[in-house]
Write a protein that holds these residues in place. Structure first.
Motif, PDB file in Angstrom:
ATOM      1  N   ALA A   1      46.117  50.741  37.351  1.00  0.00           N
ATOM      2  CA  ALA A   1      45.821  50.223  36.008  1.00  0.00           C
ATOM      3  C   ALA A   1      46.947  49.305  35.535  1.00  0.00           C
ATOM      4  O   ALA A   1      46.701  48.231  34.967  1.00  0.00           O
ATOM      5  CB  ALA A   1      45.621  51.381  35.028  1.00  0.00           C
ATOM      6  N   GLY A   2      48.185  49.708  35.807  1.00  0.00           N
ATOM      7  CA  GLY A   2      49.340  48.896  35.397  1.00  0.00           C
ATOM      8  C   GLY A   2      49.303  47.517  36.041  1.00  0.00           C
ATOM      9  O   GLY A   2      49.558  46.502  35.388  1.00  0.00           O
ATOM     10  N   ALA A   3      48.950  47.467  37.329  1.00  0.00           N
ATOM     11  CA  ALA A   3      48.913  46.180  38.037  1.00  0.00           C
ATOM     12  C   ALA A   3      47.825  45.275  37.464  1.00  0.00           C
ATOM     13  O   ALA A   3      47.964  44.048  37.433  1.00  0.00           O
ATOM     14  CB  ALA A   3      48.679  46.412  39.525  1.00  0.00           C
ATOM     15  N   LEU A   4      46.708  45.896  37.028  1.00  0.00           N
ATOM     16  CA  LEU A   4      45.582  45.101  36.523  1.00  0.00           C
ATOM     17  C   LEU A   4      45.663  44.885  35.005  1.00  0.00           C
ATOM     18  O   LEU A   4      44.764  44.275  34.425  1.00  0.00           O
ATOM     19  CB  LEU A   4      44.259  45.799  36.879  1.00  0.00           C
ATOM     20  CG  LEU A   4      44.021  46.043  38.389  1.00  0.00           C
ATOM     21  CD1 LEU A   4      42.724  46.805  38.604  1.00  0.00           C
ATOM     22  CD2 LEU A   4      44.010  44.730  39.163  1.00  0.00           C
ATOM     23  N   ALA A   5      46.733  45.401  34.389  1.00  0.00           N
ATOM     24  CA  ALA A   5      46.901  45.360  32.922  1.00  0.00           C
ATOM     25  C   ALA A   5      45.708  45.985  32.211  1.00  0.00           C
ATOM     26  O   ALA A   5      45.254  45.510  31.178  1.00  0.00           O
ATOM     27  CB  ALA A   5      47.160  43.934  32.425  1.00  0.00           C
TER      28      ALA A   5
ATOM     29  N   ARG B   1      36.556  51.250  47.817  1.00  0.00           N
ATOM     30  CA  ARG B   1      35.389  50.457  47.444  1.00  0.00           C
ATOM     31  C   ARG B   1      35.668  49.830  46.078  1.00  0.00           C
ATOM     32  O   ARG B   1      35.916  50.553  45.097  1.00  0.00           O
ATOM     33  CB  ARG B   1      34.151  51.351  47.370  1.00  0.00           C
ATOM     34  CG  ARG B   1      32.907  50.583  46.979  1.00  0.00           C
ATOM     35  CD  ARG B   1      31.699  51.478  46.884  1.00  0.00           C
ATOM     36  NE  ARG B   1      31.393  52.087  48.177  1.00  0.00           N
ATOM     37  CZ  ARG B   1      30.842  53.297  48.312  1.00  0.00           C
ATOM     38  NH1 ARG B   1      30.570  54.017  47.252  1.00  0.00           N
ATOM     39  NH2 ARG B   1      30.591  53.779  49.506  1.00  0.00           N
ATOM     40  N   ILE B   2      35.652  48.508  46.043  1.00  0.00           N
ATOM     41  CA  ILE B   2      35.844  47.815  44.764  1.00  0.00           C
ATOM     42  C   ILE B   2      34.505  47.184  44.391  1.00  0.00           C
ATOM     43  O   ILE B   2      33.964  46.379  45.163  1.00  0.00           O
ATOM     44  CB  ILE B   2      36.938  46.727  44.889  1.00  0.00           C
ATOM     45  CG1 ILE B   2      38.271  47.369  45.302  1.00  0.00           C
ATOM     46  CG2 ILE B   2      37.088  45.963  43.567  1.00  0.00           C
ATOM     47  CD1 ILE B   2      39.362  46.380  45.646  1.00  0.00           C
ATOM     48  N   LYS B   3      33.980  47.609  43.237  1.00  0.00           N
ATOM     49  CA  LYS B   3      32.728  46.995  42.772  1.00  0.00           C
ATOM     50  C   LYS B   3      33.105  45.897  41.808  1.00  0.00           C
ATOM     51  O   LYS B   3      33.792  46.144  40.802  1.00  0.00           O
ATOM     52  CB  LYS B   3      31.838  48.032  42.074  1.00  0.00           C
ATOM     53  CG  LYS B   3      31.271  49.032  43.044  1.00  0.00           C
ATOM     54  CD  LYS B   3      30.306  49.978  42.359  1.00  0.00           C
ATOM     55  CE  LYS B   3      29.906  51.072  43.330  1.00  0.00           C
ATOM     56  NZ  LYS B   3      29.503  52.309  42.668  1.00  0.00           N
ATOM     57  N   GLY B   4      32.690  44.689  42.123  1.00  0.00           N
ATOM     58  CA  GLY B   4      33.053  43.559  41.266  1.00  0.00           C
ATOM     59  C   GLY B   4      32.557  42.276  41.875  1.00  0.00           C
ATOM     60  O   GLY B   4      31.531  42.250  42.548  1.00  0.00           O
ATOM     61  N   VAL B   5      33.280  41.212  41.672  1.00  0.00           N
ATOM     62  CA  VAL B   5      32.920  39.924  42.266  1.00  0.00           C
ATOM     63  C   VAL B   5      34.119  39.439  43.058  1.00  0.00           C
ATOM     64  O   VAL B   5      35.149  39.117  42.452  1.00  0.00           O
ATOM     65  CB  VAL B   5      32.551  38.882  41.189  1.00  0.00           C
ATOM     66  CG1 VAL B   5      32.212  37.544  41.848  1.00  0.00           C
ATOM     67  CG2 VAL B   5      31.400  39.387  40.335  1.00  0.00           C
ATOM     68  N   PRO B   6      34.089  39.415  44.394  1.00  0.00           N
ATOM     69  CA  PRO B   6      33.025  40.021  45.222  1.00  0.00           C
ATOM     70  C   PRO B   6      33.225  41.533  45.307  1.00  0.00           C
ATOM     71  O   PRO B   6      34.278  42.043  44.940  1.00  0.00           O
ATOM     72  CB  PRO B   6      33.287  39.364  46.585  1.00  0.00           C
ATOM     73  CG  PRO B   6      34.783  39.211  46.637  1.00  0.00           C
ATOM     74  CD  PRO B   6      35.204  38.896  45.226  1.00  0.00           C
TER      75      PRO B   6
ATOM     76  N   THR C   1      42.559  44.109  45.524  1.00  0.00           N
ATOM     77  CA  THR C   1      41.946  43.488  44.337  1.00  0.00           C
ATOM     78  C   THR C   1      42.301  41.993  44.252  1.00  0.00           C
ATOM     79  O   THR C   1      41.703  41.264  43.466  1.00  0.00           O
ATOM     80  CB  THR C   1      42.408  44.148  43.012  1.00  0.00           C
ATOM     81  OG1 THR C   1      43.815  43.908  42.828  1.00  0.00           O
ATOM     82  CG2 THR C   1      42.119  45.635  42.967  1.00  0.00           C
ATOM     83  N   ALA C   2      43.272  41.558  45.081  1.00  0.00           N
ATOM     84  CA  ALA C   2      43.775  40.181  44.943  1.00  0.00           C
ATOM     85  C   ALA C   2      42.677  39.111  45.055  1.00  0.00           C
ATOM     86  O   ALA C   2      42.701  38.146  44.303  1.00  0.00           O
ATOM     87  CB  ALA C   2      44.893  39.932  45.957  1.00  0.00           C
ATOM     88  N   PRO C   3      41.706  39.248  45.982  1.00  0.00           N
ATOM     89  CA  PRO C   3      40.672  38.196  46.050  1.00  0.00           C
ATOM     90  C   PRO C   3      39.489  38.422  45.098  1.00  0.00           C
ATOM     91  O   PRO C   3      38.453  37.776  45.269  1.00  0.00           O
ATOM     92  CB  PRO C   3      40.223  38.257  47.516  1.00  0.00           C
ATOM     93  CG  PRO C   3      40.510  39.635  47.958  1.00  0.00           C
ATOM     94  CD  PRO C   3      41.614  40.184  47.112  1.00  0.00           C
ATOM     95  N   CYS C   4      39.614  39.299  44.131  1.00  0.00           N
ATOM     96  CA  CYS C   4      38.495  39.567  43.211  1.00  0.00           C
ATOM     97  C   CYS C   4      38.610  38.733  41.936  1.00  0.00           C
ATOM     98  O   CYS C   4      39.688  38.649  41.341  1.00  0.00           O
ATOM     99  CB  CYS C   4      38.455  41.038  42.826  1.00  0.00           C
ATOM    100  SG  CYS C   4      38.081  42.115  44.203  1.00  0.00           S
ATOM    101  N   GLU C   5      37.479  38.201  41.508  1.00  0.00           N
ATOM    102  CA  GLU C   5      37.434  37.506  40.201  1.00  0.00           C
ATOM    103  C   GLU C   5      37.194  38.507  39.083  1.00  0.00           C
ATOM    104  O   GLU C   5      37.621  38.307  37.955  1.00  0.00           O
ATOM    105  CB  GLU C   5      36.283  36.496  40.189  1.00  0.00           C
ATOM    106  CG  GLU C   5      36.509  35.309  41.090  1.00  0.00           C
ATOM    107  CD  GLU C   5      35.321  34.357  41.074  1.00  0.00           C
ATOM    108  OE1 GLU C   5      34.293  34.674  40.434  1.00  0.00           O
ATOM    109  OE2 GLU C   5      35.431  33.304  41.715  1.00  0.00           O
ATOM    110  N   ARG C   6      36.410  39.551  39.417  1.00  0.00           N
ATOM    111  CA  ARG C   6      36.083  40.558  38.395  1.00  0.00           C
ATOM    112  C   ARG C   6      36.057  41.935  39.055  1.00  0.00           C
ATOM    113  O   ARG C   6      35.685  42.046  40.226  1.00  0.00           O
ATOM    114  CB  ARG C   6      34.694  40.250  37.837  1.00  0.00           C
ATOM    115  CG  ARG C   6      34.390  40.934  36.512  1.00  0.00           C
ATOM    116  CD  ARG C   6      32.956  40.723  36.108  1.00  0.00           C
ATOM    117  NE  ARG C   6      32.073  41.646  36.781  1.00  0.00           N
ATOM    118  CZ  ARG C   6      30.798  41.396  37.073  1.00  0.00           C
ATOM    119  NH1 ARG C   6      30.256  40.240  36.773  1.00  0.00           N
ATOM    120  NH2 ARG C   6      30.060  42.311  37.691  1.00  0.00           N
TER     121      ARG C   6
END
Ligand SMILES: NC(=O)c1ccc[n+]([C@@H]2O[C@H](COP(=O)([O-])OP(=O)(O)OC[C@H]3O[C@@H](n4cnc5c(N)ncnc54)[C@H](OP(=O)(O)O)[C@@H]3O)[C@@H](O)[C@H]2O)c1
Length: 344
Positions: free
Chosen positions: A211-215, A282-287, A151-156
């Motif tokens: 969830a904890g890591a992403l608050a 699979r992470i759906k987001g930006v990107p 998730t580190a390179p994701c904006e959203r």
């Protein structure tokens, strides 16, 4: 710096694999071994591990006597999946001023299922200036730490889906047993109901750690019922033969719900004879991010490595109860173990 001194606490299948690997590594010595199994207590660790040499470490069922012969920097703990069972063992190691890295699944993120025990372990560890960590391949890496890292390179992030499919034929026998391989459907349902087999433990912890890591404040974590996977053909491993129509393993799903949406979905499938094995995220987001490890990471090898590679990070860490998301980026320890330990 002197060699790291380790205690092997729980010399079952996984604890045994870990001990064997530690014996091959430079910069670390096993100075004590604990287990309660009657066929192990009093024997030399080398004999119990099936080696052709004695190690000079006798397996004891008593931590006090094991630690009376030598101090230890860390205990490698591998006895059970549930924190209410392992709590007294882990608390007692910490009270001896020894760090702990454990395979206990619930300890990987204990704040969801056992918040009070988590608080107590944190307090004991801080009082004795040592660190305690629960880790392994899963929970501990594939369905949580690796996901968090991606998730580190994701904006959203809108949704996270993780699938692990493995052929359980190459796993250790206790694992094949806990996924019900070889049972009839009725036996499987009964054993799951009576908690005689556990299935995979850790989906709840993995979801909560992400969830904890992403608050993210989840409204709910839904653990779906465990489904047996019935084989249509004869499948077998070294230890178990599963005829057509019998249970080859299981499928378990869990979902983290936030604002009425399935935000984190984990899908775990382990059965003898699985043809395509992989770990997919699979992470759906930006990107959008899609990652597939093919074939899947071997669970037993991966667990041994995760535990051993965590040793220096746990020794270097501040005191208290930590989880994988609190430690520095995970990495291997191919060199002498002492090279990874910070010296003041
Ligand atoms: N996080 C992960 O990714 C991961 C990966 C692999 C394994 N695990 C977990 O690690 C644990 C160990 O797995 P395993 O396959 O090695 O199981 P195992 O073969 O049953 O080994 C457990 C050993 O610990 C001993 N033991 C039980 N209670 C004890 C106590 N109070 N004090 C000292 N020793 C005790 C057992 O003795 P008895 O046989 O007499 O009970 C046995 O020798 C399991 O809970 C497993 O689910 C986690």
């Amino acid at each position: 710096m002197e060699k790291i001194k380790a205690i092997s606490y729980g010399v079952g299948v996984v604890g045994g694999y870990i001990a064997k690997f530690l014996l091959e590594k430079e910069g670390i010595n096993i100075v004590g071994a604990i287990d309660v199994a009657k066929d192990k207590v009093g024997k030399d660790l080398g004999e119990v591990l099936g080696l052709e040499r004695n190690i000079g470490v006798k397996i004891s069922d008593d931590l006090d006597s094991a630690l009376s012969k030598s101090t230890a920097d860390i205990a490698i703990h591998a006895t059970s999946s549930f924190l209410k069972d392992t709590y007294p063992q882990i608390a007692s190691i910490l009270e001896h001023g020894v760090n702990v890295v454990s395979t206990c699944e619930e300890l990987s993120y204990p704040y969801v299922s056992e918040p009070k025990l988590a608080e107590k372990l944190d307090a004991i560890a801080k009082k004795h200036q040592v660190t305690v960590l629960g880790t392994g391949i899963n929970p501990g890496f594939l369905m949580d730490t690796l996901v968090i890292t991606l998730t580190a390179p994701c904006e959203r992030i809108d949704k996270i889906e993780v699938i692990r499919i493995m052929n359980a034929a190459t796993r250790r026998l206790p694992f094949q047993k806990k996924i019900g391989a070889g049972l009839t459907t009725q036996e499987f349902q009964q054993k799951i109901q009576k908690k005689q087999i556990t299935g995979h433990v850790g989906l709840e912890q993995s979801i909560a750690m992400i969830a904890g890591a992403l608050a993210w404040k989840l409204d709910d974590i839904i653990i779906e019922s465990v489904e047996p996977v019935i084989t249509k053909r004869l499948v077998e491993s070294k230890d178990i033969r599963v005829d057509a129509g019998k249970v080859a393993g299981l499928r378990q799903k869990a979902k983290g719900i936030m604002r009425n949406r399935e935000t984190i979905v984990l899908d775990f499938q382990a059965y003898i004879g699985a043809e395509e094995e992989y770990d997919a995220i699979r992470i759906k987001g930006v990107p959008n991010i899609e990652q597939k490890i093919h074939p899947c990471v071997h669970g037993d090898i991966g667990t041994v490595a995760m535990i051993v590679n965590a040793i220096p990070k746990v020794i270097n860490a501040p005191p208290g109860l930590l989880t994988m998301k609190d430690l520095p980026v995970p990495s291997a320890t191919p060199e002498n173990m002492r090279k990874y330990v910070k010296t003041e």
